[in-house]
Design a protein around this motif. Structure first.
Motif, PDB file in Angstrom:
ATOM      1  N   GLY A 194       0.789  -1.227   0.000  1.00 44.53           N
ATOM      2  CA  GLY A 194       0.000   0.000   0.000  1.00 44.53           C
ATOM      3  C   GLY A 194       0.816   1.268   0.000  1.00 44.53           C
ATOM      4  O   GLY A 194       0.268   2.347  -0.143  1.00 44.53           O
ATOM      5  N   VAL A 195       2.108   1.141   0.182  1.00 42.01           N
ATOM      6  CA  VAL A 195       2.941   2.343   0.208  1.00 42.01           C
ATOM      7  C   VAL A 195       3.864   2.316  -1.003  1.00 42.01           C
ATOM      8  O   VAL A 195       4.558   1.319  -1.246  1.00 42.01           O
ATOM      9  N   PRO A 196       3.895   3.389  -1.788  1.00 45.99           N
ATOM     10  CA  PRO A 196       4.777   3.396  -2.959  1.00 45.99           C
ATOM     11  C   PRO A 196       6.247   3.365  -2.557  1.00 45.99           C
ATOM     12  O   PRO A 196       6.618   3.864  -1.493  1.00 45.99           O
ATOM     13  N   ASP A 197       7.029   2.758  -3.388  1.00 42.12           N
ATOM     14  CA  ASP A 197       8.468   2.691  -3.130  1.00 42.12           C
ATOM     15  C   ASP A 197       9.078   4.077  -3.261  1.00 42.12           C
ATOM     16  O   ASP A 197       8.527   4.961  -3.928  1.00 42.12           O
ATOM     17  N   ILE A 198      10.230   4.245  -2.658  1.00 45.11           N
ATOM     18  CA  ILE A 198      10.966   5.500  -2.797  1.00 45.11           C
ATOM     19  C   ILE A 198      12.328   5.194  -3.409  1.00 45.11           C
ATOM     20  O   ILE A 198      12.652   4.024  -3.691  1.00 45.11           O
ATOM     21  N   ALA A 199      13.105   6.227  -3.594  1.00 43.78           N
ATOM     22  CA  ALA A 199      14.428   6.028  -4.196  1.00 43.78           C
ATOM     23  C   ALA A 199      15.342   5.268  -3.238  1.00 43.78           C
ATOM     24  O   ALA A 199      15.128   5.268  -2.021  1.00 43.78           O
ATOM     25  N   GLY A 200      16.361   4.640  -3.795  1.00 41.42           N
ATOM     26  CA  GLY A 200      17.330   3.943  -2.962  1.00 41.42           C
ATOM     27  C   GLY A 200      18.284   4.942  -2.306  1.00 41.42           C
ATOM     28  O   GLY A 200      18.345   5.046  -1.088  1.00 41.42           O
ATOM     29  N   VAL A 201      19.000   5.681  -3.151  1.00 42.22           N
ATOM     30  CA  VAL A 201      19.952   6.665  -2.635  1.00 42.22           C
ATOM     31  C   VAL A 201      19.682   7.996  -3.326  1.00 42.22           C
ATOM     32  O   VAL A 201      19.542   8.048  -4.550  1.00 42.22           O
ATOM     33  N   ALA A 202      19.604   9.060  -2.543  1.00 35.84           N
ATOM     34  CA  ALA A 202      19.483  10.409  -3.096  1.00 35.84           C
ATOM     35  C   ALA A 202      20.754  11.174  -2.759  1.00 35.84           C
ATOM     36  O   ALA A 202      21.250  11.101  -1.629  1.00 35.84           O
ATOM     37  N   ALA A 203      21.261  11.869  -3.741  1.00 36.01           N
ATOM     38  CA  ALA A 203      22.502  12.626  -3.542  1.00 36.01           C
ATOM     39  C   ALA A 203      22.448  13.879  -4.412  1.00 36.01           C
ATOM     40  O   ALA A 203      21.670  13.950  -5.368  1.00 36.01           O
ATOM     41  N   PRO A 204      23.272  14.865  -4.100  1.00 34.20           N
ATOM     42  CA  PRO A 204      23.278  16.077  -4.927  1.00 34.20           C
ATOM     43  C   PRO A 204      23.680  15.779  -6.372  1.00 34.20           C
ATOM     44  O   PRO A 204      23.261  16.459  -7.299  1.00 34.20           O
TER      45      PRO A 204
END
Lengths: 309, 380
Positions: free
Chosen positions: B172-182
């Motif tokens: 029920g919860v959408p996935d998010i990114a693995g790693v976020a970086a500038p």
């Protein structure tokens, strides 16, 4: 001729005079006592009645205003002798929405588990205002806001909120609860979630006014048909006098820091209301231990508003 | 001698007068009694109202945070009862009405021993958890370089930690990114950090180039709460060092202490203990460490497995994992204050998004506060 002499029982003139004298003294004393008692009774009854009225006025105003939220715009106008505001009516918890989110269904005021979710001082009606808390786009409290909706229709929903975890599916199935419809085109925002707190309010005015030669505290409510005529809720009181004088009902307004506020500014910062009620009997009272004359009494109540930031 | 019949009116007159006086005196007494009773009722109402307020504030101020996250929506906590110095009784009960909505009803009774109970006053207040907003776009958000090496994995797919299936529903919860970086050029995966990120980094997307990751405020401002507030709110404050936190209980009750950071395995009484922990330097969590809640570290974080943590880790510098069995469920933020070093997820570490567990940890680590504007209600 034989004359029969009978013994005739009776009063002698002296006995009669003595009896009349004693009887007059006793009757005079009794009449005096009765008169004093009657005056005392009338006087004390008048005092009790006036004190009851004083308490009544302050209690009515306290109950009406203490849950108001000035920072949310509940106080529309005010003066030294009147108040125009959104009077809190009740509270509840939203357990469902009407189709298209065009209204809400409230959880019952009390549930089988033994606790309550709200209370309605008066059943909401068309024209009243419903506030429901929107959590906004994030979990931060700063984007929370009370959405305001005008009540267009009130019904009962049975069973209330069949899918809600707030209610027992069987034990609470027979409980009816309020279902509130909004005006056409009005709908709940996306930030309103199940379990959101709900408040009701009705626009009302308290006014110190003159009717039939006496001064009264009166109330008028706004309904779908407009303002109702002012009805006396307490009184009579001393006549109106300019601020600082011995007026019958005086409102004094203070901000959350306790600084006096003029009538036309600072409504959002209101924190306290002081009500002073003064009364005077029209007739002179003769009560032992009290100065003979009209009876004066007054009562002041400081009401700290609960819903201030 | 025959008695003389004497008829008079003084006695009847006196009796009638006495009767009238008696009636008036009784009237006076009743009037006075009514006045006294009215005054007493007003006092009782004040006493009951004061008791209700006191009970409510007492419940709020002494609330044990372990309790509110554990309440399911619709459930009520065991009521708190209190007897005031004046003999009034107050009962306050907290009910959870929504994900982030609670309601306390407080009932004050002026004379609880009387039957029926004299004057009763009821007040209520609507509450919310004063949550930090951790809305970073990835399970691992870094402001500098990040490497995922060895058998490690960073996954933005929503998961449920072991032992949490009873309190967290699936999906029920959408996935998010693995790693976020500038800059995604700063992110690499695989041995020697020479390969593409898959399969070491996964999510939607696996790597995200994000201005949020570059913004220093991401690492010190969490909605309405700054990092200073998080420091003030910390249940546990420790200097930098090496620690091995683990759940502790005595007699079946969770024992709060500086090295009890809750039980992420949910196997004991500390299952709903979610402390805010502030480390004022660099920290190494040694093998065997377990914790949950919010971990705020001014410096770097080294997780020397096996280590299990559920919630959010906010590091002023980098996160480094080593050894086997590092499991972090929730979100991790690394502000990378030292540009020379980098975040390195190594060994068989797994950092995985877990929306429900994270939400529960954040709620459990946050105090309940009145909602804005109109929290208080008089219930009578």
């Amino acid at each position: 001729m034989l004359i029969e002499l009978r013994s005739r029982a009776g009063f002698t003139l002296i006995e009669l005079l003595v009896t009349l004298a004693v009887g007059s003294i006793v009757a005079g004393s009794v009449a005096g006592i009765l008169l004093r008692q009657q005056r005392t009774h009338i006087g004390l009854s008048a005092i009790v009645e006036r004190r009851t009225q004083l308490r009544h006025a302050t209690n009515i105003l306290e109950a009406a205003v203490r849950d108001a939220a000035p920072a949310e715009g509940d106080v529309v106008a005010r003066s030294d002798s009147s108040l125009d505001f959104l009077a809190p009516l009740g509270a509840g918890v939203m357990c469902d929405t009407l189709p298209a989110r065009a209204g809400v269904v409230l959880a019952p005021d009390s549930v089988s588990a033994g606790y309550s979710f709200g209370f309605q001082r008066d059943t909401p009606r068309a024209g009243d205002v419903l506030f429901v808390l929107s959590e906004g786009p994030s979990d931060a409290g700063s984007d929370d806001a009370w959405e305001s909706h005008v009540v267009a229709g009130v019904g009962r929903s049975i069973p209330p909120c069949p899918a809600s975890p707030l209610l027992h599916p069987v034990l609470d199935a027979g409980r009816a609860e309020l279902s509130i419809a909004f005006a056409a085109g009005d709908a709940l925002g996306a930030g309103v979630r199940m379990g959101a707190p709900v408040r009701f309010a009705r626009r009302a005015r308290f006014r110190f006014y003159r009717s039939g030669g006496d001064w009264w505290l009166g109330r008028s409510d706004l309904g779908a048909a407009g303002w109702a005529s002012v009805q006396p809720v307490s009184g009579p009181y001393r006549s109106y006098a300019v601020p600082g004088g011995p007026t019958g009902i005086a409102f004094a307004w203070f901000d959350t820091a306790g600084i006096a506020l003029p009538p036309l500014s600072g409504a959002a910062t209101l924190g306290r209301l002081t009500i002073t009620a003064r009364t005077r009997t029209t007739r002179s009272l003769a009560v032992p231990g009290m100065r003979r004359g009209p009876y004066d009494d007054s009562l002041a109540m400081h009401i700290a508003l609960r819903n201030v930031p | 001698m025959r008695p003389i019949d004497r008829r008079g009116f003084v006695l009847p007159l006196t009796l009638a007068a006495l009767m009238l006086v008696g009636i008036l005196v009784t009237g006076l007494a009743l009037t006075a009694r009514a006045e006294v009773r009215e005054g007493a009722d007003a006092m009782d109402a004040q006493r009951a109202a004061s008791a209700a307020r006191l009970g409510l504030l007492n419940t709020l101020l002494t609330w044990n945070r372990d309790r509110h996250a554990a309440l399911a929506v619709g459930a009520a906590a065991v009521p708190d009862t209190l007897v005031t110095a004046g003999g009034a009784l107050v009962e306050s009960r907290l009910v959870r009405t929504g994900r982030n909505a609670w309601w306390i009803e407080s009932i004050g009774m002026a004379h609880p021993a009387q039957q029926p109970l004299g004057v009763i006053e009821r007040i209520g207040v609507s509450l919310r958890a004063d949550l930090p907003v951790i809305s970073t776009p990835a399970v691992l958000t870094v402001r500098g370089p990040a490497e995922v090496r060895g058998f490690a994995a960073v996954s933005g797919t929503d998961g449920i930690p072991a032992g949490w299936s009873g309190v967290c529903p699936v999906g029920g919860v959408p996935d998010i990114a693995g790693v976020a970086a500038p800059d995604t050029a700063l992110v690499c995966g695989g041995a020697g950090c020479a390969s593409s990120s898959a399969p070491w980094i996964s999510g939607t997307p696996a790597e995200l180039e994000s201005a949020v990751a570059a913004d220093p405020r991401t690492y010190d401002t969490f909605g309405d709460l700054g990092v200073a507030v998080m420091h003030q709110r910390a249940d546990i404050t420790l200097p930098g060092g090496t620690y091995t936190p683990a759940p502790a209980a005595t007699g079946g009750a969770c024992t709060h202490g500086t090295l009890n950071w809750g039980d992420p395995a949910r196997a004991g009484p500390c299952a709903d203990h979610y402390p805010v922990v502030h480390i004022t330097g660099n920290v190494t969590l040694d093998a065997g460490s377990a914790g949950q809640g919010i971990l705020v570290v001014d410096g770097s974080v080294v997780l020397d497995g096996p280590v299990t943590f559920v919630g959010v880790i906010i590091a002023g510098d980098d996160i480094v994992t080593s050894g086997p069995g590092v499991r972090v469920w929730g979100r991790v933020l690394a502000a990378n204050i030292d540009p020379v070093s980098s975040t390195r997820i190594d060994g068989d570490a797994r950092l995985q998004f877990a929306a429900c567990a994270l939400d529960r940890a954040l709620i459990g680590a946050s105090p309940l506060v009145p909602v804005r504007g109109r929290p208080w209600v008089t219930l009578r």
